[in-house]
Write a protein that holds these residues in place. Structure first.
Motif, PDB file in Angstrom:
ATOM      1  N   VAL A  61     -33.901  -6.595 -21.422  1.00  8.08           N
ATOM      2  CA  VAL A  61     -34.638  -5.349 -21.201  1.00  8.08           C
ATOM      3  C   VAL A  61     -36.112  -5.564 -21.505  1.00  8.08           C
ATOM      4  O   VAL A  61     -36.494  -6.560 -22.126  1.00  8.08           O
ATOM      5  N   ASN A  62     -36.922  -4.601 -21.076  1.00 12.74           N
ATOM      6  CA  ASN A  62     -38.362  -4.656 -21.291  1.00 12.74           C
ATOM      7  C   ASN A  62     -38.820  -3.435 -22.077  1.00 12.74           C
ATOM      8  O   ASN A  62     -38.114  -2.423 -22.150  1.00 12.74           O
ATOM      9  N   LEU A  63     -40.010  -3.541 -22.650  1.00 10.52           N
ATOM     10  CA  LEU A  63     -40.598  -2.390 -23.336  1.00 10.52           C
ATOM     11  C   LEU A  63     -40.726  -1.208 -22.383  1.00 10.52           C
ATOM     12  O   LEU A  63     -41.058  -1.374 -21.204  1.00 10.52           O
ATOM     13  N   ASN A  64     -40.447  -0.023 -22.906  1.00  6.27           N
ATOM     14  CA  ASN A  64     -40.542   1.252 -22.173  1.00  6.27           C
ATOM     15  C   ASN A  64     -39.455   1.421 -21.114  1.00  6.27           C
ATOM     16  O   ASN A  64     -39.505   2.386 -20.342  1.00  6.27           O
ATOM     17  N   GLN A  65     -38.497   0.529 -21.097  1.00  6.06           N
ATOM     18  CA  GLN A  65     -37.387   0.684 -20.157  1.00  6.06           C
ATOM     19  C   GLN A  65     -36.437   1.766 -20.643  1.00  6.06           C
ATOM     20  O   GLN A  65     -36.097   1.839 -21.822  1.00  6.06           O
ATOM     21  N   VAL A  66     -35.994   2.617 -19.725  1.00  8.78           N
ATOM     22  CA  VAL A  66     -35.007   3.638 -20.045  1.00  8.78           C
ATOM     23  C   VAL A  66     -33.625   2.996 -20.031  1.00  8.78           C
ATOM     24  O   VAL A  66     -33.267   2.290 -19.084  1.00  8.78           O
ATOM     25  N   VAL A  67     -32.857   3.239 -21.097  1.00  9.50           N
ATOM     26  CA  VAL A  67     -31.554   2.588 -21.245  1.00  9.50           C
ATOM     27  C   VAL A  67     -30.471   3.631 -21.501  1.00  9.50           C
ATOM     28  O   VAL A  67     -30.754   4.744 -21.944  1.00  9.50           O
ATOM     29  N   GLN A  68     -29.223   3.230 -21.255  1.00  8.77           N
ATOM     30  CA  GLN A  68     -28.090   4.134 -21.441  1.00  8.77           C
ATOM     31  C   GLN A  68     -27.080   3.513 -22.391  1.00  8.77           C
ATOM     32  O   GLN A  68     -26.658   2.377 -22.220  1.00  8.77           O
ATOM     33  N   GLY A  69     -26.698   4.280 -23.395  1.00  8.14           N
ATOM     34  CA  GLY A  69     -25.741   3.814 -24.372  1.00  8.14           C
ATOM     35  C   GLY A  69     -24.388   3.501 -23.756  1.00  8.14           C
ATOM     36  O   GLY A  69     -23.851   4.295 -22.993  1.00  8.14           O
ATOM     37  N   GLY A  70     -23.839   2.339 -24.105  1.00  4.12           N
ATOM     38  CA  GLY A  70     -22.543   1.933 -23.600  1.00  4.12           C
ATOM     39  C   GLY A  70     -22.570   1.355 -22.200  1.00  4.12           C
ATOM     40  O   GLY A  70     -21.539   0.900 -21.695  1.00  4.12           O
ATOM     41  N   VAL A  71     -23.733   1.358 -21.547  1.00  3.11           N
ATOM     42  CA  VAL A  71     -23.844   0.902 -20.159  1.00  3.11           C
ATOM     43  C   VAL A  71     -24.852  -0.241 -20.023  1.00  3.11           C
ATOM     44  O   VAL A  71     -24.525  -1.314 -19.505  1.00  3.11           O
ATOM     45  N   THR A  72     -26.075  -0.025 -20.495  1.00  6.41           N
ATOM     46  CA  THR A  72     -27.128  -1.028 -20.342  1.00  6.41           C
ATOM     47  C   THR A  72     -26.843  -2.255 -21.211  1.00  6.41           C
ATOM     48  O   THR A  72     -26.533  -2.129 -22.403  1.00  6.41           O
ATOM     49  N   VAL A  73     -26.953  -3.425 -20.610  1.00  5.53           N
ATOM     50  CA  VAL A  73     -26.804  -4.682 -21.355  1.00  5.53           C
ATOM     51  C   VAL A  73     -28.180  -5.057 -21.909  1.00  5.53           C
ATOM     52  O   VAL A  73     -29.094  -5.390 -21.168  1.00  5.53           O
ATOM     53  N   LEU A  74     -28.306  -4.980 -23.231  1.00  4.53           N
ATOM     54  CA  LEU A  74     -29.588  -5.296 -23.855  1.00  4.53           C
ATOM     55  C   LEU A  74     -29.853  -6.800 -23.909  1.00  4.53           C
ATOM     56  O   LEU A  74     -30.982  -7.245 -23.769  1.00  4.53           O
ATOM     57  N   ALA A  75     -28.792  -7.570 -24.132  1.00  2.91           N
ATOM     58  CA  ALA A  75     -29.006  -8.994 -24.363  1.00  2.91           C
ATOM     59  C   ALA A  75     -27.716  -9.774 -24.142  1.00  2.91           C
ATOM     60  O   ALA A  75     -26.621  -9.200 -24.101  1.00  2.91           O
ATOM     61  N   HIS A  76     -27.886 -11.107 -24.010  1.00  7.28           N
ATOM     62  CA  HIS A  76     -26.760 -12.032 -23.959  1.00  7.28           C
ATOM     63  C   HIS A  76     -26.844 -12.966 -25.155  1.00  7.28           C
ATOM     64  O   HIS A  76     -27.901 -13.554 -25.417  1.00  7.28           O
ATOM     65  N   LEU A  77     -25.745 -13.094 -25.870  1.00  2.00           N
ATOM     66  CA  LEU A  77     -25.688 -13.993 -27.011  1.00  2.00           C
ATOM     67  C   LEU A  77     -25.419 -15.411 -26.528  1.00  2.00           C
ATOM     68  O   LEU A  77     -24.489 -15.636 -25.751  1.00  2.00           O
ATOM     69  N   LYS A  78     -26.217 -16.359 -26.986  1.00  2.00           N
ATOM     70  CA  LYS A  78     -26.034 -17.748 -26.593  1.00  2.00           C
ATOM     71  C   LYS A  78     -25.212 -18.490 -27.646  1.00  2.00           C
ATOM     72  O   LYS A  78     -25.235 -18.127 -28.826  1.00  2.00           O
TER      73      LYS A  78
ATOM     74  N   ALA B 261     -27.375   3.376 -27.713  1.00  2.00           N
ATOM     75  CA  ALA B 261     -27.818   4.765 -27.571  1.00  2.00           C
ATOM     76  C   ALA B 261     -28.624   4.967 -26.300  1.00  2.00           C
ATOM     77  O   ALA B 261     -29.234   4.029 -25.788  1.00  2.00           O
ATOM     78  N   ASP B 262     -28.624   6.190 -25.810  1.00  2.00           N
ATOM     79  CA  ASP B 262     -29.489   6.549 -24.685  1.00  2.00           C
ATOM     80  C   ASP B 262     -30.925   6.671 -25.184  1.00  2.00           C
ATOM     81  O   ASP B 262     -31.160   7.118 -26.324  1.00  2.00           O
ATOM     82  N   GLY B 263     -31.884   6.306 -24.354  1.00  2.00           N
ATOM     83  CA  GLY B 263     -33.272   6.474 -24.749  1.00  2.00           C
ATOM     84  C   GLY B 263     -34.197   5.509 -24.059  1.00  2.00           C
ATOM     85  O   GLY B 263     -33.974   5.120 -22.917  1.00  2.00           O
ATOM     86  N   LYS B 264     -35.246   5.101 -24.772  1.00  2.00           N
ATOM     87  CA  LYS B 264     -36.258   4.206 -24.226  1.00  2.00           C
ATOM     88  C   LYS B 264     -36.530   3.089 -25.222  1.00  2.00           C
ATOM     89  O   LYS B 264     -36.628   3.333 -26.433  1.00  2.00           O
ATOM     90  N   VAL B 265     -36.669   1.875 -24.708  1.00  2.00           N
ATOM     91  CA  VAL B 265     -36.960   0.719 -25.568  1.00  2.00           C
ATOM     92  C   VAL B 265     -38.414   0.805 -26.024  1.00  2.00           C
ATOM     93  O   VAL B 265     -39.332   0.826 -25.204  1.00  2.00           O
ATOM     94  N   VAL B 266     -38.618   0.859 -27.346  1.00  2.00           N
ATOM     95  CA  VAL B 266     -39.982   1.009 -27.869  1.00  2.00           C
ATOM     96  C   VAL B 266     -40.435  -0.198 -28.684  1.00  2.00           C
ATOM     97  O   VAL B 266     -41.622  -0.323 -28.996  1.00  2.00           O
ATOM     98  N   VAL B 267     -39.505  -1.087 -29.037  1.00  2.00           N
ATOM     99  CA  VAL B 267     -39.869  -2.290 -29.800  1.00  2.00           C
ATOM    100  C   VAL B 267     -39.020  -3.458 -29.319  1.00  2.00           C
ATOM    101  O   VAL B 267     -37.800  -3.330 -29.186  1.00  2.00           O
ATOM    102  N   ILE B 268     -39.677  -4.581 -29.039  1.00  2.00           N
ATOM    103  CA  ILE B 268     -39.008  -5.877 -28.859  1.00  2.00           C
ATOM    104  C   ILE B 268     -39.899  -6.898 -29.558  1.00  2.00           C
ATOM    105  O   ILE B 268     -40.993  -7.209 -29.085  1.00  2.00           O
TER     106      ILE B 268
END
Length: 228
Positions: free
Chosen positions: A202-219, A72-79
């Motif tokens: 990503v970091n806290l308070n980072q603005v992200v875009q749904g379908g575009v921003t890569v949140l994480a890499h699975l190991k 989703a589009d928005g801002k990261v508020v919890v990690i």
């Protein structure tokens, strides 16, 4: 840019309301031109606001089975590391994305795979950033398992304004990374629960875009799942 199908009814009702309001102003307040213009301007602003709630931009998703893309589009508020108690019942890394009323409200699959779990929960309408909103608000939980056996749980959460969650995912469905799985009207948040050891991008308070921003890499070491 298109209008999402979930907005058709709301937009039609808004147009009807604006038409009736302006007709009343025009016919019953004929001698107050300045008030007419104020109402017309406010009506137009309301229409634009409602319209932008339901915009659905065309985006190109770069699919990658090792990546978790933002739902989703928005801002990261919890990690944070937390216990997922509904389905996976183990320790997970939680990432939460808050959607404000001005964000796109389309929700997209973070990974490809098979939908193992999908459940709607009625509940309260606490503000989306309230710590208990994830477990007490109206919400829908979905779990996708990819072809390597990795399960990712994500949850649509209603907020104080959002009173309608739409989820298209059903158990057994094939999920494609980046494709729409749902919509939340007017703003709220989406929580993701990723395996421990996942590399967070990503970091806290980072603005992200749904379908575009890569949140994480699975190991590879995180390839564990819980199947029911």
């Amino acid at each position: 840019m298109t209008i999402h199908k979930e907005g058709y009814t709301s937009i039609a009702l808004s147009i009807l309301f604006i038409f009736v309001l302006n007709a009343i102003v025009h016919y019953f307040l004929p001698d107050t031109t300045w008030l007419h213009w104020i109402i017309y301007i406010l009506s137009f602003a309301l229409f634009v606001i409602i319209l932008q709630f339901f915009r659905s931009p065309n985006i190109i998703v770069q699919q990658n089975e090792e990546q978790v893309i933002c739902p989703a589009d928005g801002k990261v508020v919890v990690i944070e590391e937390t216990e997922e108690t509904e389905y996976l019942k183990d320790r997970r890394i939680q990432i939460s994305v808050f959607m404000s009323p001005i964000n796109v409200h389309v929700n997209r699959n973070p990974i490809s795979g098979v939908v193992k779990y999908s459940k709607y929960h009625p509940g309260k309408f606490l503000v989306a950033w309230h710590p208990k909103s994830s477990t007490e608000n109206e919400r829908t939980t979905v779990v996708i398992e990819n072809n390597k056996g990795v399960s990712v749980l994500f949850r649509q959460i209603a907020g104080a304004l959002a009173r309608r969650i739409v989820c298209y995912s059903k158990e057994g469905d094939a999920a494609v990374q980046g494709e729409q799985f749902g919509f939340i009207k007017f703003g709220s948040r989406v929580d993701l629960f990723l395996p421990l050891g996942t590399e967070i991008n990503v970091n806290l308070n980072q603005v992200v875009q749904g379908g575009v921003t890569v949140l994480a890499h699975l190991k590879p070491s995180t390839n564990t799942t819980k199947t029911k």
